[in-house]
Design a protein around this motif. Structure first.
Motif, PDB file in Angstrom:
ATOM      1  N   GLY A   1      38.707  30.578  51.035  1.00  0.00           N
ATOM      2  CA  GLY A   1      38.789  30.535  49.583  1.00  0.00           C
ATOM      3  C   GLY A   1      38.981  31.916  48.979  1.00  0.00           C
ATOM      4  N   GLU A   2      38.943  31.963  47.656  1.00  0.00           N
ATOM      5  CA  GLU A   2      39.211  33.199  46.936  1.00  0.00           C
ATOM      6  C   GLU A   2      38.074  34.204  47.083  1.00  0.00           C
ATOM      7  N   VAL A   3      38.436  35.446  47.319  1.00  0.00           N
ATOM      8  CA  VAL A   3      37.469  36.539  47.304  1.00  0.00           C
ATOM      9  C   VAL A   3      37.539  37.163  45.920  1.00  0.00           C
ATOM     10  N   TRP A   4      36.488  37.011  45.145  1.00  0.00           N
ATOM     11  CA  TRP A   4      36.469  37.431  43.743  1.00  0.00           C
ATOM     12  C   TRP A   4      36.808  38.917  43.616  1.00  0.00           C
ATOM     13  N   PHE A   5      37.813  39.245  42.827  1.00  0.00           N
ATOM     14  CA  PHE A   5      38.334  40.605  42.615  1.00  0.00           C
ATOM     15  C   PHE A   5      39.083  41.152  43.829  1.00  0.00           C
ATOM     16  N   GLY A   6      39.244  40.344  44.872  1.00  0.00           N
ATOM     17  CA  GLY A   6      39.996  40.777  46.038  1.00  0.00           C
ATOM     18  C   GLY A   6      39.136  41.447  47.107  1.00  0.00           C
ATOM     19  N   GLU A   7      39.658  41.460  48.325  1.00  0.00           N
ATOM     20  CA  GLU A   7      38.921  42.020  49.454  1.00  0.00           C
ATOM     21  C   GLU A   7      38.657  43.513  49.286  1.00  0.00           C
ATOM     22  N   ASP A   8      39.604  44.238  48.708  1.00  0.00           N
ATOM     23  CA  ASP A   8      39.433  45.682  48.543  1.00  0.00           C
ATOM     24  C   ASP A   8      38.207  46.004  47.691  1.00  0.00           C
ATOM     25  N   SER A   9      37.968  45.195  46.677  1.00  0.00           N
ATOM     26  CA  SER A   9      36.824  45.416  45.804  1.00  0.00           C
ATOM     27  C   SER A   9      35.523  45.288  46.580  1.00  0.00           C
ATOM     28  N   ALA A  10      35.439  44.277  47.437  1.00  0.00           N
ATOM     29  CA  ALA A  10      34.243  44.092  48.258  1.00  0.00           C
ATOM     30  C   ALA A  10      34.078  45.233  49.252  1.00  0.00           C
ATOM     31  N   LEU A  11      35.186  45.644  49.857  1.00  0.00           N
ATOM     32  CA  LEU A  11      35.109  46.700  50.870  1.00  0.00           C
ATOM     33  C   LEU A  11      34.709  48.043  50.269  1.00  0.00           C
ATOM     34  N   ARG A  12      35.076  48.286  49.006  1.00  0.00           N
ATOM     35  CA  ARG A  12      34.641  49.527  48.359  1.00  0.00           C
ATOM     36  C   ARG A  12      33.115  49.562  48.228  1.00  0.00           C
ATOM     37  N   VAL A  13      32.529  48.429  47.895  1.00  0.00           N
ATOM     38  CA  VAL A  13      31.065  48.348  47.806  1.00  0.00           C
ATOM     39  C   VAL A  13      30.440  48.541  49.183  1.00  0.00           C
ATOM     40  N   VAL A  14      31.011  47.896  50.185  1.00  0.00           N
ATOM     41  CA  VAL A  14      30.492  48.025  51.550  1.00  0.00           C
ATOM     42  C   VAL A  14      30.554  49.473  52.017  1.00  0.00           C
ATOM     43  N   ARG A  15      31.679  50.129  51.751  1.00  0.00           N
ATOM     44  CA  ARG A  15      31.823  51.532  52.168  1.00  0.00           C
ATOM     45  C   ARG A  15      30.799  52.416  51.468  1.00  0.00           C
ATOM     46  N   TRP A  16      30.572  52.162  50.186  1.00  0.00           N
ATOM     47  CA  TRP A  16      29.593  52.969  49.457  1.00  0.00           C
ATOM     48  C   TRP A  16      28.213  52.812  50.078  1.00  0.00           C
TER      49      TRP A  16
ATOM     50  N   THR B   1      37.531  52.971  41.537  1.00  0.00           N
ATOM     51  CA  THR B   1      38.403  51.804  41.611  1.00  0.00           C
ATOM     52  C   THR B   1      39.806  52.227  41.178  1.00  0.00           C
ATOM     53  N   PRO B   2      40.822  51.465  41.556  1.00  0.00           N
ATOM     54  CA  PRO B   2      42.192  51.839  41.182  1.00  0.00           C
ATOM     55  C   PRO B   2      42.361  51.951  39.674  1.00  0.00           C
ATOM     56  N   THR B   3      43.140  52.935  39.245  1.00  0.00           N
ATOM     57  CA  THR B   3      43.380  53.152  37.820  1.00  0.00           C
ATOM     58  C   THR B   3      44.863  52.962  37.497  1.00  0.00           C
ATOM     59  N   PHE B   4      45.132  52.807  36.220  1.00  0.00           N
ATOM     60  CA  PHE B   4      46.512  52.703  35.760  1.00  0.00           C
ATOM     61  C   PHE B   4      46.661  53.564  34.513  1.00  0.00           C
ATOM     62  N   GLN B   5      47.887  53.897  34.195  1.00  0.00           N
ATOM     63  CA  GLN B   5      48.167  54.666  32.984  1.00  0.00           C
ATOM     64  C   GLN B   5      49.075  53.873  32.072  1.00  0.00           C
ATOM     65  N   PHE B   6      48.721  53.874  30.783  1.00  0.00           N
ATOM     66  CA  PHE B   6      49.530  53.175  29.791  1.00  0.00           C
ATOM     67  C   PHE B   6      49.390  53.900  28.459  1.00  0.00           C
ATOM     68  N   GLY B   7      50.524  54.247  27.855  1.00  0.00           N
ATOM     69  CA  GLY B   7      50.486  54.928  26.568  1.00  0.00           C
ATOM     70  C   GLY B   7      49.772  56.256  26.610  1.00  0.00           C
ATOM     71  N   GLY B   8      49.829  56.933  27.758  1.00  0.00           N
ATOM     72  CA  GLY B   8      49.184  58.232  27.890  1.00  0.00           C
ATOM     73  C   GLY B   8      47.693  58.166  28.178  1.00  0.00           C
ATOM     74  N   LYS B   9      47.140  56.956  28.306  1.00  0.00           N
ATOM     75  CA  LYS B   9      45.716  56.802  28.595  1.00  0.00           C
ATOM     76  C   LYS B   9      45.533  56.214  29.992  1.00  0.00           C
ATOM     77  N   THR B  10      44.424  56.582  30.618  1.00  0.00           N
ATOM     78  CA  THR B  10      44.096  56.076  31.948  1.00  0.00           C
ATOM     79  C   THR B  10      43.005  55.020  31.831  1.00  0.00           C
TER      80      THR B  10
END
Length: 226
Positions: free
Chosen positions: A39-54, A205-214
């Protein structure tokens, strides 16, 4: 993302109801039985693995710490921790179907994790009554559960406050609360929890830029009891 007003509540959604999650996990149980799909991994596997790594990289975190995952869903976050040799793992969810799925997934992978049907919005005494939960945990994890509470169609603010109170009470004096959200910003989460918690760390967590803001689609924080 919500607005900047600390008093602003999220628009209610079916994602804030147990009926939605019971139906979702009923379907996922069938998919797991038929195809082995967890089934679905809420927010994706990468999100869970970031917590595990921390948790793995933090010297203050021990492999025998008492860890509780609130709103565990299919239990994959705890399974990843078990693979990293964490040994005292408990998952709770208010959906019986979620717990059935989590148990089935853990059994198939031959991993021993304790799972219980439990609503974190219940009175604290009810949470620990009968020994279902311990009185204290060293680490409590939340990946999307506070979001779901915030989306409840009835008295969401009161439910959020009750949730924060229970998380605070069930943590040990030096306990840590690791929360991941896609509905609340970093500043909003800090504001919501500031009466009982202080910020200990930010999990990048991954970031994005839009309109000069992150910005970021997901916020992941580590809070400590005040």
């Amino acid at each position: 993302m919500s607005g900047e007003d600390d008093n602003e509540e999220l628009a209610s959604s079916e994602l804030g109801t147990i009926e939605y999650w019971d139906k979702t996990y009923s379907t996922e149980i069938q998919n797991f039985e038929d195809h082995g799909d967890i089934g679905e991994v809420w927010f994706g596997e990468d999100s869970a693995l970031r917590v595990v790594r921390w948790l793995c990289d933090n010297p203050a975190v021990k492999r025998d710490d008492r860890i509780l995952d609130v709103g565990c869903g299919n239990g994959m976050l705890l399974i990843e921790l078990a693979r990293e040799k964490f040994c005292d793992l408990t998952g709770i969810d208010y959906s019986q179907n979620a717990i059935e799925l989590a148990n089935a997934v853990a059994r198939k992978q031959n991993i021993d994790i304790k799972y219980y049907v439990c609503d974190m919005l219940a009175n604290y005494d009810e949470l620990i009554e009968g020994g279902t939960l311990l009185k204290e945990y060293d680490i409590v994890l939340d990946k999307g559960t506070y979001d779901a509470v915030s989306l409840h169609p009835v008295d969401a603010k009161k439910k959020r406050e009750k949730y924060i109170e229970n998380i605070h009470r069930i943590l040990s004096q030096t306990g840590m609360f690791v929360i991941t959200s896609c509905n609340w910003t970093q500043d909003e989460l800090i504001s919501h929890f500031k009466a009982k918690f202080e910020l200990l760390d930010i999990i990048p967590t991954p970031t994005f830029q839009f309109g000069g803001k992150t910005g970021s689609l997901i916020t992941s924080l580590v809070l400590r009891k005040c």
